[in-house]
Design a protein around this motif. Structure first.
Motif, PDB file in Angstrom:
ATOM      1  N   UNK A 154      27.839 -29.378 -16.545  1.00  0.00           N
ATOM      2  CA  UNK A 154      27.174 -28.742 -17.688  1.00  0.00           C
ATOM      3  C   UNK A 154      27.099 -27.218 -17.535  1.00  0.00           C
ATOM      4  N   UNK A 155      27.415 -26.522 -18.608  1.00  0.00           N
ATOM      5  CA  UNK A 155      27.302 -25.058 -18.607  1.00  0.00           C
ATOM      6  C   UNK A 155      25.896 -24.677 -19.066  1.00  0.00           C
ATOM      7  N   UNK A 156      24.916 -25.124 -18.270  1.00  0.00           N
ATOM      8  CA  UNK A 156      23.511 -24.893 -18.608  1.00  0.00           C
ATOM      9  C   UNK A 156      22.908 -23.860 -17.664  1.00  0.00           C
ATOM     10  N   UNK A 157      21.929 -23.102 -18.153  1.00  0.00           N
ATOM     11  CA  UNK A 157      21.333 -22.056 -17.307  1.00  0.00           C
ATOM     12  C   UNK A 157      20.377 -22.633 -16.269  1.00  0.00           C
ATOM     13  N   UNK A 158      20.375 -22.019 -15.104  1.00  0.00           N
ATOM     14  CA  UNK A 158      19.425 -22.339 -14.055  1.00  0.00           C
ATOM     15  C   UNK A 158      19.180 -21.062 -13.264  1.00  0.00           C
ATOM     16  N   UNK A 159      18.220 -21.100 -12.382  1.00  0.00           N
ATOM     17  CA  UNK A 159      17.986 -19.955 -11.507  1.00  0.00           C
ATOM     18  C   UNK A 159      17.965 -20.490 -10.079  1.00  0.00           C
ATOM     19  N   UNK A 188      12.015 -19.435  -7.523  1.00  0.00           N
ATOM     20  CA  UNK A 188      13.366 -19.522  -8.083  1.00  0.00           C
ATOM     21  C   UNK A 188      14.243 -18.482  -7.419  1.00  0.00           C
ATOM     22  N   UNK A 189      15.529 -18.596  -7.653  1.00  0.00           N
ATOM     23  CA  UNK A 189      16.476 -17.642  -7.105  1.00  0.00           C
ATOM     24  C   UNK A 189      16.371 -16.294  -7.776  1.00  0.00           C
ATOM     25  N   UNK A 190      17.114 -15.301  -7.261  1.00  0.00           N
ATOM     26  CA  UNK A 190      16.944 -13.923  -7.729  1.00  0.00           C
ATOM     27  C   UNK A 190      17.525 -13.631  -9.114  1.00  0.00           C
ATOM     28  N   UNK A 191      18.413 -14.503  -9.599  1.00  0.00           N
ATOM     29  CA  UNK A 191      18.996 -14.228 -10.920  1.00  0.00           C
ATOM     30  C   UNK A 191      19.435 -15.527 -11.592  1.00  0.00           C
ATOM     31  N   UNK A 192      19.601 -15.427 -12.901  1.00  0.00           N
ATOM     32  CA  UNK A 192      20.027 -16.590 -13.668  1.00  0.00           C
ATOM     33  C   UNK A 192      21.485 -16.916 -13.362  1.00  0.00           C
ATOM     34  N   UNK A 193      21.762 -18.205 -13.222  1.00  0.00           N
ATOM     35  CA  UNK A 193      23.122 -18.676 -12.956  1.00  0.00           C
ATOM     36  C   UNK A 193      23.462 -19.747 -14.002  1.00  0.00           C
ATOM     37  N   UNK A 194      24.730 -19.971 -14.229  1.00  0.00           N
ATOM     38  CA  UNK A 194      25.185 -21.080 -15.043  1.00  0.00           C
ATOM     39  C   UNK A 194      25.720 -22.155 -14.097  1.00  0.00           C
ATOM     40  N   UNK A 195      25.223 -23.379 -14.245  1.00  0.00           N
ATOM     41  CA  UNK A 195      25.578 -24.438 -13.302  1.00  0.00           C
ATOM     42  C   UNK A 195      27.095 -24.599 -13.163  1.00  0.00           C
ATOM     43  N   UNK A 196      27.798 -24.584 -14.296  1.00  0.00           N
ATOM     44  CA  UNK A 196      29.251 -24.771 -14.251  1.00  0.00           C
ATOM     45  C   UNK A 196      29.933 -23.642 -13.486  1.00  0.00           C
ATOM     46  N   UNK A 197      29.448 -22.419 -13.645  1.00  0.00           N
ATOM     47  CA  UNK A 197      30.057 -21.277 -12.957  1.00  0.00           C
ATOM     48  C   UNK A 197      29.802 -21.355 -11.455  1.00  0.00           C
ATOM     49  N   UNK A 198      28.593 -21.765 -11.081  1.00  0.00           N
ATOM     50  CA  UNK A 198      28.311 -21.949  -9.659  1.00  0.00           C
ATOM     51  C   UNK A 198      29.201 -23.060  -9.084  1.00  0.00           C
ATOM     52  N   UNK A 199      29.367 -24.132  -9.855  1.00  0.00           N
ATOM     53  CA  UNK A 199      30.206 -25.239  -9.402  1.00  0.00           C
ATOM     54  C   UNK A 199      31.664 -24.821  -9.271  1.00  0.00           C
TER      55      UNK A 199
END
Length: 250
Positions: A154-159, A188-199
């Motif tokens: 999923x290309x959903x936001x997370x931190x 939470x982590x230091x910045x917003x990430x997109x799950x798909x991009x991290x993956x």
């Protein structure tokens, strides 16, 4: 520094290993509780013995799959057993790890964690809750759940936040004086990430192609897309970023 005796439920799990390590490094006495150490929070086997002399329970035990009904039953039962055994052992408080946004969740694993919070809070032993963002380690779990050379994430936001960072914050919360009236703390982590991009970063190392999808099939996907599970303004933000964490892995 005074030495406290902590009993850690889920001590051999993804987060629990770090909690045990952090508390031990800080000079506390730690009693690891898991089925591997002969303690079962569901059946109650070994629980009374493990809690003898314990002052604080740290509850980081978790269910291994995303099914809401099974996870809800696990958390409801484990919370009830920890509260009852903790009361009988004279434990001063229970500190639990939860997930940011559970108060908004309506379905899935997060809804089960909401029941976990409610069941613990309904017991006689005082409870402190730390809500964390999804772990960096969760990205690998998403890839593990899929087979083949292509993964749809999923290309959903997370931190995203590191387990070690959450463990350190849990240890701080477990030993800090209570401050009535403050909101439930978040990490939470230091910045917003997109799950798909991290993956995609992790997938490149594993030889797996990652394709980002809208995540509509996930529970509460619309809420997630709108940022319902991102940290509140009062959250503590701490590194490393996902890329920094990944670069530090063996």
């Amino acid at each position: 520094m005074s030495v406290t005796t902590f009993a850690v439920a889920g001590a051999t799990g993804r987060l629990g290993r770090h909690v045990v390590e952090v508390l031990t490094e800080r000079g506390h006495r730690v009693v690891p509780m898991s089925r591997a150490t002969g303690v079962d929070v569901i059946t109650g086997q070994g629980l009374a013995e493990a809690l003898t002399g314990a002052e604080v329970i740290v509850d980081v035990a978790s269910w291994h799959a995303s099914d809401q009904d099974a996870a809800t039953e696990f958390f409801r039962t484990s919370a009830g057993n920890l509260q009852e055994a903790g009361r009988e052992a004279g434990v001063a408080r229970i500190v639990m790890a939860s997930i940011i946004g559970v108060d908004k969740a309506t379905a899935g694993f997060l809804a089960a964690k909401k029941v976990h919070e409610e069941r613990l809070l309904s017991g006689p032993v005082p409870v402190r809750i730390l809500r964390a963002a999804q772990f960096h380690e969760f990205v690998g779990q998403l890839l593990d759940w899929q087979q083949g050379d292509v993964a749809y994430i999923p290309a959903l936001p997370s931190q995203l936040v590191a387990c070690r960072t959450v463990a350190e914050e849990l240890a701080d919360l477990a030993t800090a004086p209570a401050v009535p009236g403050t909101p439930i703390p978040e990490i939470a982590g230091p910045r917003r990430e997109i799950l798909a991009e991290a993956a995609q970063l992790l997938g490149a190392r594993r030889g797996v192609k990652v394709v980002g999808v809208d995540g509509a099939a996930m529970p509460d996907a619309e809420l997630a897309a709108d940022g319902a599970f991102l940290p509140s303004p009062h959250a503590k933000l701490a590194g490393p970023t996902f890329r920094e964490w990944l670069d530090a892995q063996p």
